[in-house]
Design a protein around this motif. Structure first.
Motif, PDB file in Angstrom:
ATOM      1  N   ASP A 183       0.793  -1.197   0.001  1.00  0.00           N
ATOM      2  CA  ASP A 183      -0.114   0.076  -0.181  1.00  0.00           C
ATOM      3  C   ASP A 183       1.000   1.437   0.013  1.00  0.00           C
ATOM      4  OD1 ASP A 183      -2.179  -1.511   0.205  1.00  0.00           O
ATOM      5  OD2 ASP A 183      -2.291  -1.427   2.440  1.00  0.00           O
ATOM      6  N   VAL A 184       0.370   2.136  -0.777  1.00  0.00           N
ATOM      7  CA  VAL A 184       1.167   3.665  -0.658  1.00  0.00           C
ATOM      8  C   VAL A 184       0.167   4.623  -0.221  1.00  0.00           C
ATOM      9  CG1 VAL A 184       2.123   5.448  -2.111  1.00  0.00           C
ATOM     10  CG2 VAL A 184       2.208   2.771  -2.905  1.00  0.00           C
ATOM     11  N   PHE A 185       0.877   5.250   0.862  1.00  0.00           N
ATOM     12  CA  PHE A 185       0.325   6.262   1.623  1.00  0.00           C
ATOM     13  C   PHE A 185       0.980   7.555   1.423  1.00  0.00           C
ATOM     14  CE2 PHE A 185      -0.533   2.421   3.552  1.00  0.00           C
ATOM     15  CZ  PHE A 185      -1.853   2.485   4.218  1.00  0.00           C
ATOM     16  N   GLU A 186       0.275   8.595   1.697  1.00  0.00           N
ATOM     17  CA  GLU A 186       1.045  10.052   1.656  1.00  0.00           C
ATOM     18  C   GLU A 186       0.448  10.712   2.819  1.00  0.00           C
ATOM     19  OE1 GLU A 186       1.156  13.528  -1.934  1.00  0.00           O
ATOM     20  OE2 GLU A 186       0.214  12.067  -2.055  1.00  0.00           O
ATOM     21  N   LEU A 187       1.353  11.658   3.364  1.00  0.00           N
ATOM     22  CA  LEU A 187       1.054  12.626   4.448  1.00  0.00           C
ATOM     23  C   LEU A 187       0.531  13.585   3.779  1.00  0.00           C
ATOM     24  CD1 LEU A 187       1.378  12.789   7.511  1.00  0.00           C
ATOM     25  CD2 LEU A 187       3.405  13.959   7.078  1.00  0.00           C
ATOM     26  N   VAL A 188      -0.713  13.983   3.920  1.00  0.00           N
ATOM     27  CA  VAL A 188      -1.549  15.061   3.833  1.00  0.00           C
ATOM     28  C   VAL A 188      -2.420  15.894   4.731  1.00  0.00           C
ATOM     29  CG1 VAL A 188      -3.682  15.717   2.131  1.00  0.00           C
ATOM     30  CG2 VAL A 188      -2.325  13.702   1.481  1.00  0.00           C
ATOM     31  N   VAL A 189      -1.794  17.192   4.692  1.00  0.00           N
ATOM     32  CA  VAL A 189      -2.287  18.158   5.976  1.00  0.00           C
ATOM     33  C   VAL A 189      -1.990  17.296   7.107  1.00  0.00           C
ATOM     34  CG1 VAL A 189      -4.001  19.819   6.471  1.00  0.00           C
ATOM     35  CG2 VAL A 189      -3.952  18.922   4.225  1.00  0.00           C
ATOM     36  N   LYS A 203      -2.068  14.232   7.933  1.00  0.00           N
ATOM     37  CA  LYS A 203      -2.576  13.062   8.246  1.00  0.00           C
ATOM     38  C   LYS A 203      -2.135  12.155   7.265  1.00  0.00           C
ATOM     39  CE  LYS A 203      -6.890  14.466  10.290  1.00  0.00           C
ATOM     40  NZ  LYS A 203      -8.405  14.542  10.253  1.00  0.00           N
ATOM     41  N   LEU A 204      -1.878  10.681   7.584  1.00  0.00           N
ATOM     42  CA  LEU A 204      -1.532   9.785   6.710  1.00  0.00           C
ATOM     43  C   LEU A 204      -2.663   9.116   5.994  1.00  0.00           C
ATOM     44  CD1 LEU A 204       0.883   8.531   6.002  1.00  0.00           C
ATOM     45  CD2 LEU A 204       0.580   6.664   7.509  1.00  0.00           C
ATOM     46  N   GLU A 205      -2.840   9.306   4.405  1.00  0.00           N
ATOM     47  CA  GLU A 205      -3.639   8.921   3.785  1.00  0.00           C
ATOM     48  C   GLU A 205      -3.572   7.840   2.605  1.00  0.00           C
ATOM     49  OE1 GLU A 205      -6.141  12.021   1.842  1.00  0.00           O
ATOM     50  OE2 GLU A 205      -6.463  13.066   3.611  1.00  0.00           O
ATOM     51  N   PHE A 206      -4.279   6.954   2.664  1.00  0.00           N
ATOM     52  CA  PHE A 206      -4.141   5.804   1.739  1.00  0.00           C
ATOM     53  C   PHE A 206      -4.319   6.603   0.246  1.00  0.00           C
ATOM     54  CE2 PHE A 206      -5.891   2.521  -1.336  1.00  0.00           C
ATOM     55  CZ  PHE A 206      -4.841   1.648  -1.260  1.00  0.00           C
ATOM     56  N   ILE A 207      -3.365   6.157  -0.568  1.00  0.00           N
ATOM     57  CA  ILE A 207      -3.282   6.526  -1.970  1.00  0.00           C
ATOM     58  C   ILE A 207      -3.759   5.460  -3.083  1.00  0.00           C
ATOM     59  CG2 ILE A 207      -2.257   7.666  -3.956  1.00  0.00           C
ATOM     60  CD1 ILE A 207      -2.521   9.366  -1.216  1.00  0.00           C
ATOM     61  N   ARG A 208      -2.913   4.404  -3.005  1.00  0.00           N
ATOM     62  CA  ARG A 208      -3.184   3.306  -3.826  1.00  0.00           C
ATOM     63  C   ARG A 208      -2.411   2.092  -3.613  1.00  0.00           C
ATOM     64  NH1 ARG A 208       0.169   6.617  -5.930  1.00  0.00           N
ATOM     65  NH2 ARG A 208       2.546   6.046  -6.441  1.00  0.00           N
ATOM     66  N   MET A 209      -3.050   0.865  -4.099  1.00  0.00           N
ATOM     67  CA  MET A 209      -1.884  -0.339  -3.802  1.00  0.00           C
ATOM     68  C   MET A 209      -1.193  -0.654  -5.235  1.00  0.00           C
ATOM     69  SD  MET A 209      -3.584  -4.172  -3.265  1.00  0.00           S
ATOM     70  CE  MET A 209      -3.986  -3.862  -1.614  1.00  0.00           C
ATOM     71  N   GLU A 210      -0.050  -1.085  -5.018  1.00  0.00           N
ATOM     72  CA  GLU A 210       0.770  -1.327  -5.906  1.00  0.00           C
ATOM     73  C   GLU A 210       1.241  -2.886  -5.954  1.00  0.00           C
ATOM     74  OE1 GLU A 210       3.852   1.487  -6.612  1.00  0.00           O
ATOM     75  OE2 GLU A 210       2.563   2.889  -6.741  1.00  0.00           O
ATOM     76  N   PHE A 211       1.484  -3.497  -6.940  1.00  0.00           N
ATOM     77  CA  PHE A 211       1.937  -4.717  -7.120  1.00  0.00           C
ATOM     78  C   PHE A 211       3.328  -4.799  -7.702  1.00  0.00           C
ATOM     79  CE2 PHE A 211      -2.743  -4.965  -7.293  1.00  0.00           C
ATOM     80  CZ  PHE A 211      -2.792  -5.941  -6.517  1.00  0.00           C
ATOM     81  N   ALA A 212       4.276  -5.728  -6.977  1.00  0.00           N
ATOM     82  CA  ALA A 212       5.676  -5.897  -7.443  1.00  0.00           C
ATOM     83  C   ALA A 212       5.766  -6.943  -8.647  1.00  0.00           C
ATOM     84  CB  ALA A 212       6.594  -6.326  -6.458  1.00  0.00           C
ATOM     85  N   ASP A 213       6.521  -6.748  -9.610  1.00  0.00           N
ATOM     86  CA  ASP A 213       6.686  -7.373 -10.768  1.00  0.00           C
ATOM     87  C   ASP A 213       7.786  -8.596 -10.509  1.00  0.00           C
ATOM     88  OD1 ASP A 213       5.017  -6.063 -12.117  1.00  0.00           O
ATOM     89  OD2 ASP A 213       6.348  -4.696 -13.068  1.00  0.00           O
ATOM     90  N   GLU A 214       7.613  -9.433  -9.430  1.00  0.00           N
ATOM     91  CA  GLU A 214       8.627 -10.422  -9.194  1.00  0.00           C
ATOM     92  C   GLU A 214       7.920 -11.513  -9.082  1.00  0.00           C
ATOM     93  OE1 GLU A 214       9.383  -9.820  -4.814  1.00  0.00           O
ATOM     94  OE2 GLU A 214      10.292  -7.841  -5.417  1.00  0.00           O
ATOM     95  N   GLU A 215       8.678 -12.483  -9.369  1.00  0.00           N
ATOM     96  CA  GLU A 215       8.141 -14.037  -9.392  1.00  0.00           C
ATOM     97  C   GLU A 215       7.720 -14.410  -7.844  1.00  0.00           C
ATOM     98  OE1 GLU A 215       9.882 -18.323 -10.010  1.00  0.00           O
ATOM     99  OE2 GLU A 215      10.431 -17.089 -11.439  1.00  0.00           O
TER     100      GLU A 215
END
Length: 54
Positions: free
Chosen positions: A19-25, A27-39
């Protein structure tokens, strides 16, 4: 496939997403989920030994 040498029959995969979070004003907010391209690797849930899939 057989049970692990330790006797466990439960297996887990390595985490391939995060999960990717960002500090906004201040507060920590969820931005998106990313997937690794690993086996994906499989491990014994009990002893953590990497399992070879044939």
């Amino acid at each position: 496939m057989k049970p692990c040498k330790c006797g466990s029959t439960e297996f887990v995969s390595n985490p391939n997403s995060y999960d990717v979070f960002e500090l906004v004003v201040g507060k920590l907010e969820f931005i998106r989920m990313e997937f690794a391209d690993e086996e994906e690797d499989i491990f014994c849930r009990e002893c953590a030994k990497k399992i070879k899939i044939k």
